[in-house]
Write an enzyme that holds these catalytic residues in place. Sequence first.
Site, PDB file in Angstrom:
ATOM      1  N   LEU A  94       0.801  -1.228   0.000  1.00  0.00           N
ATOM      2  CA  LEU A  94       0.000   0.000   0.000  1.00  0.00           C
ATOM      3  C   LEU A  94       0.832   1.275   0.000  1.00  0.00           C
ATOM      4  O   LEU A  94       0.305   2.370   0.173  1.00  0.00           O
ATOM      5  CB  LEU A  94      -0.994   0.019   1.165  1.00  0.00           C
ATOM      6  CG  LEU A  94      -1.891  -1.218   1.298  1.00  0.00           C
ATOM      7  CD1 LEU A  94      -2.805  -1.070   2.502  1.00  0.00           C
ATOM      8  CD2 LEU A  94      -2.677  -1.465   0.038  1.00  0.00           C
ATOM      9  N   CYS A  95       2.131   1.159  -0.169  1.00  0.00           N
ATOM     10  CA  CYS A  95       3.001   2.334  -0.190  1.00  0.00           C
ATOM     11  C   CYS A  95       3.016   2.897  -1.614  1.00  0.00           C
ATOM     12  O   CYS A  95       3.193   2.161  -2.574  1.00  0.00           O
ATOM     13  CB  CYS A  95       4.414   1.916   0.228  1.00  0.00           C
ATOM     14  SG  CYS A  95       5.509   3.276   0.574  1.00  0.00           S
ATOM     15  N   HIS A  96       2.792   4.206  -1.728  1.00  0.00           N
ATOM     16  CA  HIS A  96       2.784   4.846  -3.045  1.00  0.00           C
ATOM     17  C   HIS A  96       4.190   4.902  -3.640  1.00  0.00           C
ATOM     18  O   HIS A  96       5.165   5.082  -2.908  1.00  0.00           O
ATOM     19  CB  HIS A  96       2.276   6.288  -2.935  1.00  0.00           C
ATOM     20  CG  HIS A  96       0.823   6.376  -2.669  1.00  0.00           C
ATOM     21  ND1 HIS A  96       0.304   6.325  -1.398  1.00  0.00           N
ATOM     22  CD2 HIS A  96      -0.231   6.503  -3.503  1.00  0.00           C
ATOM     23  CE1 HIS A  96      -1.004   6.421  -1.458  1.00  0.00           C
ATOM     24  NE2 HIS A  96      -1.361   6.532  -2.721  1.00  0.00           N
ATOM     25  N   MET A 132       8.852   6.080   4.705  1.00  0.00           N
ATOM     26  CA  MET A 132       9.129   4.667   4.457  1.00  0.00           C
ATOM     27  C   MET A 132      10.367   4.493   3.598  1.00  0.00           C
ATOM     28  O   MET A 132      11.145   3.564   3.807  1.00  0.00           O
ATOM     29  CB  MET A 132       7.915   3.982   3.818  1.00  0.00           C
ATOM     30  CG  MET A 132       6.699   3.930   4.732  1.00  0.00           C
ATOM     31  SD  MET A 132       7.041   3.302   6.394  1.00  0.00           S
ATOM     32  CE  MET A 132       7.689   1.695   6.040  1.00  0.00           C
ATOM     33  N   ASP A 147      25.113  -8.990   5.788  1.00  0.00           N
ATOM     34  CA  ASP A 147      25.454  -9.960   4.743  1.00  0.00           C
ATOM     35  C   ASP A 147      26.943  -9.925   4.407  1.00  0.00           C
ATOM     36  O   ASP A 147      27.573 -10.971   4.230  1.00  0.00           O
ATOM     37  CB  ASP A 147      24.630  -9.685   3.489  1.00  0.00           C
ATOM     38  CG  ASP A 147      24.951 -10.677   2.385  1.00  0.00           C
ATOM     39  OD1 ASP A 147      24.811 -11.891   2.620  1.00  0.00           O
ATOM     40  OD2 ASP A 147      25.365 -10.234   1.291  1.00  0.00           O
TER      41      ASP A 147
END
Length: 179
Positions: A94-96, A132, A147
Amino acid sequence: MSRTIDPPGSSPGDSPGEGQALSTHLSPSGEARMVPVEGKPVTHRRAVASGAVRMRPETIARVARADAPKGDVLAAARIAGIMAAKRTPELIPLCHGIALTHVAVELDVDEPSAEIRVTAAAEALDRTGVEMEAMVAVSAACLTIYDMLKGIDREMVISEIKLLEKSGGRSGHFQRSAP
């Protein structure tokens, strides 16, 4: 059926009414939806987030000497953070999608504390915020550090990923208070 929840100490009249959603990301019937932003003005949006990767002293010493087995840890983490910010809507439901104008990822190698602090800033001229994007950049940079170094230190800890500041938009300016 609509979803309404009365917070502790509230009366039924204080909660969202029948047919009102609890969140802008929920329809009145409780279904997930992407928030419409076409009616919002385009403004300069900026967000800054941070996080940290703690590791053994001998591991941070190798990072400081640029002596990690998989190569340049800091360069890889910086690139990963920038690339991840650009792909945020593919990772966060739902992130634009946002037309980012700038993403910066800074890495601070703190040998005495045996940690790498990651800070990311994201900027855009858009209708919705970039919080975000900044937090995804930090997360990806921290995961890349893990990593790149996991072959010599599997006890690393990624922590404290948080929004530090955001500006632009209807909700105005936010700055995290000092701990």
